[in-house]
Design an enzyme around this catalytic site. Structure first.
Site, PDB file in Angstrom:
ATOM      1  N   GLU A 117      68.075  83.316 136.362  1.00 49.09           N
ATOM      2  CA  GLU A 117      67.051  82.360 136.787  1.00 49.09           C
ATOM      3  C   GLU A 117      66.642  81.476 135.626  1.00 49.09           C
ATOM      4  OE1 GLU A 117      63.755  84.572 138.305  1.00 49.09           O
ATOM      5  OE2 GLU A 117      64.822  85.146 140.121  1.00 49.09           O
ATOM      6  N   LYS A 127      64.360  80.098 132.920  1.00 49.15           N
ATOM      7  CA  LYS A 127      63.152  80.584 132.250  1.00 49.15           C
ATOM      8  C   LYS A 127      62.297  79.364 131.957  1.00 49.15           C
ATOM      9  CE  LYS A 127      61.461  83.714 128.670  1.00 49.15           C
ATOM     10  NZ  LYS A 127      60.216  83.064 128.302  1.00 49.15           N
ATOM     11  N   ARG A 143      52.448  82.139 132.961  1.00 51.50           N
ATOM     12  CA  ARG A 143      52.690  83.095 134.035  1.00 51.50           C
ATOM     13  C   ARG A 143      51.407  83.310 134.837  1.00 51.50           C
ATOM     14  NH1 ARG A 143      55.949  88.618 132.987  1.00 51.50           N
ATOM     15  NH2 ARG A 143      56.038  89.387 135.105  1.00 51.50           N
ATOM     16  N   ARG A 199      48.938  86.407 132.091  1.00 44.27           N
ATOM     17  CA  ARG A 199      49.828  87.470 131.608  1.00 44.27           C
ATOM     18  C   ARG A 199      49.032  88.633 131.021  1.00 44.27           C
ATOM     19  NH1 ARG A 199      52.123  89.247 127.046  1.00 44.27           N
ATOM     20  NH2 ARG A 199      54.382  89.503 126.901  1.00 44.27           N
ATOM     21  N   GLU A 217      55.553  80.934 137.676  1.00 44.61           N
ATOM     22  CA  GLU A 217      55.324  80.250 136.407  1.00 44.61           C
ATOM     23  C   GLU A 217      54.744  78.888 136.779  1.00 44.61           C
ATOM     24  OE1 GLU A 217      55.942  81.906 133.614  1.00 44.61           O
ATOM     25  OE2 GLU A 217      56.189  80.428 132.030  1.00 44.61           O
ATOM     26  N   PHE A 269      58.593  83.414 141.316  1.00 43.70           N
ATOM     27  CA  PHE A 269      59.749  84.233 140.970  1.00 43.70           C
ATOM     28  C   PHE A 269      59.639  85.689 141.403  1.00 43.70           C
ATOM     29  CE2 PHE A 269      57.234  84.101 136.984  1.00 43.70           C
ATOM     30  CZ  PHE A 269      57.081  85.459 136.718  1.00 43.70           C
TER      31      PHE A 269
HETATM   32  P1  ATP Z   1      58.149  84.741 125.562  1.00 42.54           P
HETATM   33  O1  ATP Z   1      57.378  84.697 124.289  1.00 42.54           O
HETATM   34  O2  ATP Z   1      59.617  84.577 125.366  1.00 42.54           O
HETATM   35  O3  ATP Z   1      57.593  83.921 126.666  1.00 42.54           O
HETATM   36  P2  ATP Z   1      56.832  87.017 126.533  1.00 42.54           P
HETATM   37  O4  ATP Z   1      56.660  88.157 125.605  1.00 42.54           O
HETATM   38  O5  ATP Z   1      55.674  86.173 126.867  1.00 42.54           O
HETATM   39  O6  ATP Z   1      58.055  86.195 126.014  1.00 42.54           O
HETATM   40  P3  ATP Z   1      58.809  88.092 128.191  1.00 42.54           P
HETATM   41  O7  ATP Z   1      58.698  89.270 129.046  1.00 42.54           O
HETATM   42  O8  ATP Z   1      59.591  88.282 126.965  1.00 42.54           O
HETATM   43  O9  ATP Z   1      57.368  87.566 127.911  1.00 42.54           O
HETATM   44  O10 ATP Z   1      59.461  86.902 128.997  1.00 42.54           O
HETATM   45  C1  ATP Z   1      59.105  86.750 130.307  1.00 42.54           C
HETATM   46  C2  ATP Z   1      58.178  85.572 130.453  1.00 42.54           C
HETATM   47  O11 ATP Z   1      58.917  84.435 130.802  1.00 42.54           O
HETATM   48  C3  ATP Z   1      57.251  85.802 131.614  1.00 42.54           C
HETATM   49  O12 ATP Z   1      56.051  86.360 131.166  1.00 42.54           O
HETATM   50  C4  ATP Z   1      57.063  84.446 132.250  1.00 42.54           C
HETATM   51  O13 ATP Z   1      55.891  83.843 131.744  1.00 42.54           O
HETATM   52  C5  ATP Z   1      58.226  83.636 131.749  1.00 42.54           C
HETATM   53  N1  ATP Z   1      59.169  83.252 132.811  1.00 42.54           N
HETATM   54  C6  ATP Z   1      59.670  82.011 133.001  1.00 42.54           C
HETATM   55  N2  ATP Z   1      60.534  81.972 134.007  1.00 42.54           N
HETATM   56  C7  ATP Z   1      60.638  83.226 134.494  1.00 42.54           C
HETATM   57  C8  ATP Z   1      61.395  83.819 135.534  1.00 42.54           C
HETATM   58  N3  ATP Z   1      62.268  83.129 136.258  1.00 42.54           N
HETATM   59  N4  ATP Z   1      61.230  85.136 135.757  1.00 42.54           N
HETATM   60  C9  ATP Z   1      60.368  85.854 134.998  1.00 42.54           C
HETATM   61  N5  ATP Z   1      59.629  85.345 134.002  1.00 42.54           N
HETATM   62  C10 ATP Z   1      59.758  84.037 133.739  1.00 42.54           C
END
Ligand code: ATP
Length: 587
Positions: free
Chosen positions: A251, A253, A258, A273, A303, A343
């Site tokens: 998917e 990103k 979030r 989040r 998102e 998502f």
């Molecule tokens: P990062 O700093 O890379 O955003 P993070 O620690 O906030 O990472 P991760 O679990 O590593 O969170 O990455 C998932 C995050 O990516 C989710 O919290 C969401 O905000 C974002 N996101 C974007 N697109 C998607 C998607 N298709 N599915 C899930 N999460 C997504």
């Protein structure tokens, strides 16, 4: 329950670092606490008053805390300040000054847990005009009736600096030990906590109804679920292999914020989040959910991304910052409209979907979300072919995304877990040395020249999640716009400290310290060893920590992350090792 009993256990906990011993002491304390008082005890032991998602914040400013100690102890403000600086801790300062006054030797009304809890809650909830005097009066009256040792813990709690090092999971273990005679039920309790992240509530359920109490805890609309998180890998090939050489769902990103969306009839609530309520930031998103989600009751994840009004293209995360302002959300809605990109769906109608495989949930999402300009499903592509996934990555990046999140179609929703059922793939992992690194601001140095009158550089820290401390990793002065230079000091003001805050480890001595709160997103050209910084001290080489070379602020203050969500030392060490490997292969 008397507060003296609680303070005594806190003293004991302070001297313990082993988890088993900590669990035992805590289990004894839980076992002795009346069921009705368990939630307040549990929150307070974690230095809180309510579950995080209710947003009741402790953290009385330094100045006010010092005034309260002065009022209660009769010591002059100068004396209080010098004692505070001497100890580097407001709790110990209060204890010493009240001891000098002879408090505790005279007859005074003993404090109960309830009295302390109620007073702290009152203090935390006061705001607006006149609130400072009210807070002061409340706190001073509490200190008047406290023994010196009780005062120590009260002051640490009210300033948000009670650092007993008790992790959420230690509390869950202690509850299992106290009420279920052992740890065998740990995974069930953990599940309950992940879908209903209110430790006080969960511990009380275990205490009152045992195993049955835990099983009764289910996903509930209005109570946020701890989010599922993604692991990271460097290539599409590694991802497909890790997921067992089968078709996976790749998917986009998206680079937004979030949202966990709870819809209950006409009422829509949005959680961040970190599970904070942020409904007020996005009235437009609320309206979109009400209109285009065809379920009366549901929990969804999306998102939210700012979009160009004319073209509908995604805009960078920074454009969402306008939503953070107390006033002017209406203007921001007009200038920076958003699109919701769904998502996941975790609950629909009266059914908990977290136990269903992702492919089922995605289908449900397709059924229930009506796609419009502003409500979309995150673009997804199912494949088992790494090169087609790479193509999809290029497409995602060309469309303004950070990369991909690959998902195992057969996985359930793993609340609160960072596992390989979701794996992120970003471009930086392939072409540059490191991913962005989220670091906590612990101090600042005054600026010169063009930056006179503001801070020139900030001192940043990584998080050691084993010892629960923040360790310095870099000084940063690049990447700040004029607007950042103006706004960031204001945002940091409430966390200023004239002494090194507890739980901060640094050999550097900045002009001003900050209690760990703000998370900045940074990039750097590489990780280097440094004798000056304390992050991952001794992990790679004795006497050396790890630092960032050419660190730069990306412009993102990650207020969707708390100081405990910052990049950990463990992650830094593995990034360092990955970097070594890369250098090794390129030679
Ligand atoms: P990062 O700093 O890379 O955003 P993070 O620690 O906030 O990472 P991760 O679990 O590593 O969170 O990455 C998932 C995050 O990516 C989710 O919290 C969401 O905000 C974002 N996101 C974007 N697109 C998607 C998607 N298709 N599915 C899930 N999460 C997504």
């Amino acid at each position: 329950m008397n507060y003296s009993e609680v303070a005594e256990k806190y003293s004991q906990l302070e001297g313990i670092s082993g988890r088993n011993e900590m669990t035992q002491v805590l289990a004894e304390l839980l076992g002795r606490t009346p069921i009705g008082e368990l939630p307040s005890l549990v929150y307070m032991t974690q230095g809180k008053l309510r579950p995080d998602y209710e947003g009741v914040e402790l953290g009385l400013a330094e100045k006010l805390a010092l005034r309260a100690v002065s009022t209660a102890s009769g010591a002059s403000p100068e004396k209080v300040y010098s004692t505070y600086v001497k100890h580097g801790d407001i709790g110990t300062a209060a204890e010493e000054l009240l001891q000098k006054k002879g408090q505790g030797t005279l007859f005074s009304e003993g404090l109960t847990l309830k009295r302390v809890y109620d007073a702290l809650l009152k203090i935390a909830r006061q705001s607006g005009s006149g609130s400072i005097e009210l807070k002061l009066r409340e706190l001073a009256s509490l200190l008047n009736d406290a023994t010196p040792s009780e005062a120590k813990f009260i002051m640490r709690t009210v300033t948000g600096e009670l650092r007993l090092g008790v992790a959420d999971y230690t509390v869950l273990d202690a509850a299992a030990t106290a009420f279920l005679g052992g740890k065998q039920a740990r995974s069930a309790i953990e599940r309950a906590y992940n879908v209903h992240p209110d430790l006080g509530f969960v511990v009380q359920a275990v205490a009152s109804k045992g195993q049955e109490g835990i099983e009764e805890i289910t996903v509930e609309i209005g109570i946020p679920i701890r989010p599922m998180l993604a692991e990271r890998l460097n290539s599409a090939q590694a991802i497909v292999k890790k997921m067992g050489d089968k078709s996976v769902v790749a998917e986009y990103k998206l680079d937004g914020e979030r949202l966990q969306i709870h819809k209950d009839g006409k009422e829509v609530k949005l959680f961040s989040r970190r599970l904070e309520v942020i409904t007020g930031h996005y009235p437009d998103a609320v309206a979109l959910v009400a209109k285009y989600v065809a379920a009366r009751r549901a929990i969804l994840e999306a998102e939210v991304v700012a979009v160009n009004q004319d073209t509908g293209e995604y805009l960078p995360f920074q454009e969402l910052m306008h939503r953070r302002r107390k006033h002017g959300v209406d203007q921001a809605m007009a200038d920076y409209p958003v699109a919701l990109n769904f998502f996941d769906i975790l609950f629909a109608g009266s059914t908990d979907l977290t136990g269903k495989p992702y492919k089922f949930r995605r289908k449900k999402l397709e059924e229930l979300v009506r796609e419009t300009e502003r409500t979309r499903l995150v673009p997804a592509f199912t494949t088992s072919d790494p090169s087609r996934m790479e193509d999809f990555l290029e497409e995602a990046i060309a469309n303004g995304c950070e990369g991909l999140v690959a998902k195992d179609p057969d996985s359930t929703y793993r609340a609160g877990a960072r596992e390989f059922a979701w794996i992120k793939l970003k471009r930086e992992y392939r072409s540059e040395l490191t991913d962005t690194i989220d670091l906590v601001v612990i101090g600042a140095f005054h600026g010169k020249g063009r930056r006179a009158g503001t801070y020139g550089t900030y001192l940043l820290a990584a998080y050691d999640d084993k010892r629960k401390v923040h360790t310095s990793i870099a000084k940063i002065g690049t990447g700040f716009s004029d607007a950042d230079l103006e706004r960031i000091p204001n945002l940091l003001k409430p966390y200023e400290s004239h002494v090194k805050p507890p739980g901060v480890e640094s050999k550097m001595d900045p002009d001003i310290w900050f209690r760990p709160h703000m998370v900045m997103e940074t990039i750097a050209s590489e990780l280097t060893l440094s004798p000056i910084h304390t992050a991952a001290m001794g992990r790679i080489r004795p006497g050396a920590g790890i630092s960032l070379r050419f660190p730069k602020f990306t412009g993102k203050v990650r207020d969707d992350k708390g100081p405990e969500d910052a990049t950990t030392e463990e992650e830094i060490v593995s990034m360092y090792n990955r970097q070594l490997k890369k250098i090794g292969t390129s030679q």
